[in-house]
Design a protein around this motif. Structure first.
Motif, mmCIF file in Angstrom:
data_model
loop_
_atom_site.group_PDB
_atom_site.id
_atom_site.type_symbol
_atom_site.label_atom_id
_atom_site.label_comp_id
_atom_site.label_asym_id
_atom_site.label_seq_id
_atom_site.Cartn_x
_atom_site.Cartn_y
_atom_site.Cartn_z
ATOM 1 N N MET A 184 0.844 -1.193 0.000
ATOM 2 C CA MET A 184 0.000 0.000 0.000
ATOM 3 C C MET A 184 0.882 1.246 0.000
ATOM 4 S SD MET A 184 -1.337 0.007 3.986
ATOM 5 C CE MET A 184 -1.386 -1.766 4.142
ATOM 6 N N LYS A 185 0.451 2.248 -0.757
ATOM 7 C CA LYS A 185 1.208 3.489 -0.859
ATOM 8 C C LYS A 185 0.810 4.438 0.266
ATOM 9 C CE LYS A 185 3.450 2.870 -4.826
ATOM 10 N NZ LYS A 185 4.917 2.952 -4.955
ATOM 11 N N VAL A 186 1.823 5.033 0.904
ATOM 12 C CA VAL A 186 1.590 5.976 1.997
ATOM 13 C C VAL A 186 2.487 7.185 1.776
ATOM 14 C CG1 VAL A 186 1.771 6.356 4.484
ATOM 15 C CG2 VAL A 186 0.997 4.155 3.629
ATOM 16 N N ASN A 187 1.953 8.363 2.055
ATOM 17 C CA ASN A 187 2.733 9.586 1.905
ATOM 18 C C ASN A 187 3.818 9.680 2.964
ATOM 19 O OD1 ASN A 187 1.198 10.475 -0.295
ATOM 20 N ND2 ASN A 187 -0.310 11.461 1.035
ATOM 21 N N VAL A 188 4.968 10.182 2.568
ATOM 22 C CA VAL A 188 6.071 10.428 3.486
ATOM 23 C C VAL A 188 6.152 11.931 3.733
ATOM 24 C CG1 VAL A 188 8.557 10.212 3.877
ATOM 25 C CG2 VAL A 188 7.325 8.421 2.643
ATOM 26 N N LEU A 189 6.290 12.315 4.995
ATOM 27 C CA LEU A 189 6.354 13.725 5.369
ATOM 28 C C LEU A 189 7.707 14.057 5.978
ATOM 29 C CD1 LEU A 189 2.884 13.919 7.186
ATOM 30 C CD2 LEU A 189 3.356 14.547 4.815
ATOM 31 N N THR A 190 8.003 15.333 6.020
ATOM 32 C CA THR A 190 9.134 15.801 6.807
ATOM 33 C C THR A 190 8.609 16.166 8.197
ATOM 34 O OG1 THR A 190 8.836 18.125 6.188
ATOM 35 C CG2 THR A 190 10.201 16.758 4.734
ATOM 36 N N LEU A 191 9.515 16.451 9.109
ATOM 37 C CA LEU A 191 9.081 16.859 10.440
ATOM 38 C C LEU A 191 8.283 18.159 10.406
ATOM 39 C CD1 LEU A 191 12.019 16.026 12.877
ATOM 40 C CD2 LEU A 191 9.678 15.192 13.003
ATOM 41 N N ASP A 192 8.486 18.958 9.357
ATOM 42 C CA ASP A 192 7.744 20.216 9.206
ATOM 43 C C ASP A 192 6.419 20.017 8.487
ATOM 44 O OD1 ASP A 192 9.761 21.664 10.467
ATOM 45 O OD2 ASP A 192 10.886 21.884 8.591
ATOM 46 N N LYS A 244 5.785 18.628 5.563
ATOM 47 C CA LYS A 244 5.830 18.880 4.132
ATOM 48 C C LYS A 244 5.983 17.539 3.402
ATOM 49 C CE LYS A 244 7.900 23.464 4.637
ATOM 50 N NZ LYS A 244 9.085 24.317 4.352
ATOM 51 N N ALA A 245 5.440 17.465 2.202
ATOM 52 C CA ALA A 245 5.495 16.223 1.433
ATOM 53 C C ALA A 245 6.929 15.870 1.075
ATOM 54 C CB ALA A 245 4.646 16.361 0.173
ATOM 55 N N ALA A 246 7.250 14.575 1.212
ATOM 56 C CA ALA A 246 8.603 14.115 0.883
ATOM 57 C C ALA A 246 8.532 12.807 0.099
ATOM 58 C CB ALA A 246 9.424 13.946 2.152
ATOM 59 N N GLY A 247 7.499 12.658 -0.727
ATOM 60 C CA GLY A 247 7.384 11.467 -1.559
ATOM 61 C C GLY A 247 6.427 10.435 -0.997
ATOM 62 N N GLU A 248 6.585 9.215 -1.449
ATOM 63 C CA GLU A 248 5.730 8.097 -1.023
ATOM 64 C C GLU A 248 6.578 6.896 -0.655
ATOM 65 O OE1 GLU A 248 3.087 7.339 -4.283
ATOM 66 O OE2 GLU A 248 1.533 8.668 -3.469
ATOM 67 N N ILE A 249 5.967 5.984 0.088
ATOM 68 C CA ILE A 249 6.616 4.727 0.445
ATOM 69 C C ILE A 249 5.598 3.609 0.333
ATOM 70 C CG2 ILE A 249 6.122 4.908 2.920
ATOM 71 C CD1 ILE A 249 8.890 3.692 3.447
ATOM 72 N N ILE A 293 4.508 8.370 8.507
ATOM 73 C CA ILE A 293 5.858 8.047 8.041
ATOM 74 C C ILE A 293 6.584 9.356 7.759
ATOM 75 C CG2 ILE A 293 7.234 6.717 6.421
ATOM 76 C CD1 ILE A 293 5.242 5.037 8.018
ATOM 77 N N ILE A 294 7.752 9.520 8.356
ATOM 78 C CA ILE A 294 8.554 10.729 8.122
ATOM 79 C C ILE A 294 9.882 10.325 7.491
ATOM 80 C CG2 ILE A 294 7.480 12.062 9.962
ATOM 81 C CD1 ILE A 294 9.922 11.472 11.711
ATOM 82 N N GLU A 295 10.516 11.280 6.862
ATOM 83 C CA GLU A 295 11.779 10.997 6.167
ATOM 84 C C GLU A 295 12.881 10.648 7.161
ATOM 85 O OE1 GLU A 295 13.832 12.718 2.162
ATOM 86 O OE2 GLU A 295 12.987 14.157 3.587
ATOM 87 N N ASN A 296 13.075 11.489 8.161
ATOM 88 C CA ASN A 296 14.069 11.244 9.210
ATOM 89 C C ASN A 296 13.786 12.179 10.379
ATOM 90 O OD1 ASN A 296 15.490 13.850 8.662
ATOM 91 N ND2 ASN A 296 16.049 12.817 6.758
ATOM 92 N N THR A 321 6.550 21.757 16.540
ATOM 93 C CA THR A 321 6.375 20.914 15.356
ATOM 94 C C THR A 321 5.331 19.835 15.607
ATOM 95 O OG1 THR A 321 8.663 21.277 14.654
ATOM 96 C CG2 THR A 321 7.541 19.329 13.786
ATOM 97 N N PHE A 322 5.400 19.204 16.778
ATOM 98 C CA PHE A 322 4.416 18.174 17.126
ATOM 99 C C PHE A 322 3.010 18.768 17.177
ATOM 100 C CE2 PHE A 322 7.594 15.282 19.583
ATOM 101 C CZ PHE A 322 8.166 14.938 18.370
ATOM 102 N N LYS A 323 2.899 19.953 17.759
ATOM 103 C CA LYS A 323 1.591 20.599 17.873
ATOM 104 C C LYS A 323 1.036 20.928 16.489
ATOM 105 C CE LYS A 323 -0.761 24.391 20.262
ATOM 106 N NZ LYS A 323 -0.586 25.564 21.164
ATOM 107 N N LYS A 324 1.894 21.410 15.606
ATOM 108 C CA LYS A 324 1.476 21.764 14.250
ATOM 109 C C LYS A 324 1.018 20.525 13.472
ATOM 110 C CE LYS A 324 4.660 23.006 11.327
ATOM 111 N NZ LYS A 324 5.712 23.820 10.650
ATOM 112 N N ASN A 325 1.676 19.387 13.745
ATOM 113 C CA ASN A 325 1.324 18.138 13.068
ATOM 114 C C ASN A 325 0.136 17.429 13.709
ATOM 115 O OD1 ASN A 325 3.503 18.597 11.402
ATOM 116 N ND2 ASN A 325 4.853 17.131 12.406
ATOM 117 N N GLY A 326 -0.298 17.932 14.888
ATOM 118 C CA GLY A 326 -1.416 17.301 15.586
ATOM 119 C C GLY A 326 -1.018 16.072 16.374
#
Length: 206
Positions: free
Chosen positions: A1-9, A11-16, A124-127, A141-146
């Motif tokens: 299954m395809k899932v979006n990868v995010l950065t800690l901010d 922001k979109a960073a591709g799929e996995i 899923i985050i990049e790193n 950052t955590f608060k912004k991401n919920g």
């Protein structure tokens, strides 16, 4: 299954591509319960201890004569009914751990990961690397991401700066992938995996 990868901010960073055999299995509540019980039992120290009669210091002399005193007959000051005496059937040092097959433990971890994916609380985050790993910045950052109570699982080793900054935030834990476990996954509201963590977990649970 395809899932979006995010950065800690956030922001979109591709799929996995996540493995359905690990992140898409049927959620077995019975196995989750057995696994949590297994973990909690294994974590008990089992160091509670009371003294038996052989460990009580004191004389073996009869405290008073058998008859004529008006008291109940006694044979030792170390007996359980005497002040400072032994404890009958008291706890002893032991292990509380119980056995659980490795296949069951592995399936329970898959079930926990799949439960988070089904709930929509798996991210899923990049790193986890940051230019300035500060507690205030990570909390924002955590608060912004919920993420109000996330468990962050990294690869073979966690980023030291990120881990130090995050450990001051309540209800947040950071673990390497080898420390991923059912109890911690279930007790946190969100599960955040790095790409390295996903790769390691899929290798570990295949």
């Amino acid at each position: 299954m395809k899932v979006n990868v995010l950065t800690l901010d956030n922001k979109a960073a591709g799929e996995i591509d996540l493995s359905d055999a690990i992140f898409g299995v049927k959620v077995r509540k019975d196995l989750l319960h057995r696994m949590v019980e297994w973990q909690r039992a294994k974590a008990q120290s089992g160091t509670h201890k009371t003294k038996t009669i052989s460990e009580i210091s004191g004389t073996t002399k009869k405290p008073f004569k058998q008859k004529g005193t008006g008291n109940a007959r006694q044979g030792s000051l170390r007996s359980a009914q005497m002040r400072g005496g032994s404890t009958i059937f008291g706890p002893v040092v032991r292990s509380h751990a119980v056995s659980l097959p490795k296949k069951v433990r592995k399936l329970a971890l898959k079930s926990a990961l799949s439960a988070k994916k089904a709930e929509g609380t798996l991210f899923i985050i990049e790193n986890t690397s940051l230019k300035k790993p500060k507690t205030k910045a990570i909390a924002e950052t955590f608060k912004k991401n919920g993420w109000d109570a996330p468990l962050i699982i990294d690869g073979a080793a966690v980023d030291e700066g990120f881990a130090k900054a995050a450990r001051n935030i309540m209800h947040v834990d950071v673990l390497p992938q080898i420390g991923a476990n059912v109890y911690d996954i279930l007790r946190h509201k969100q599960l955040v995996l790095t790409k390295d963590a996903v790769k390691a977990l899929e290798e570990r649970l295949k």
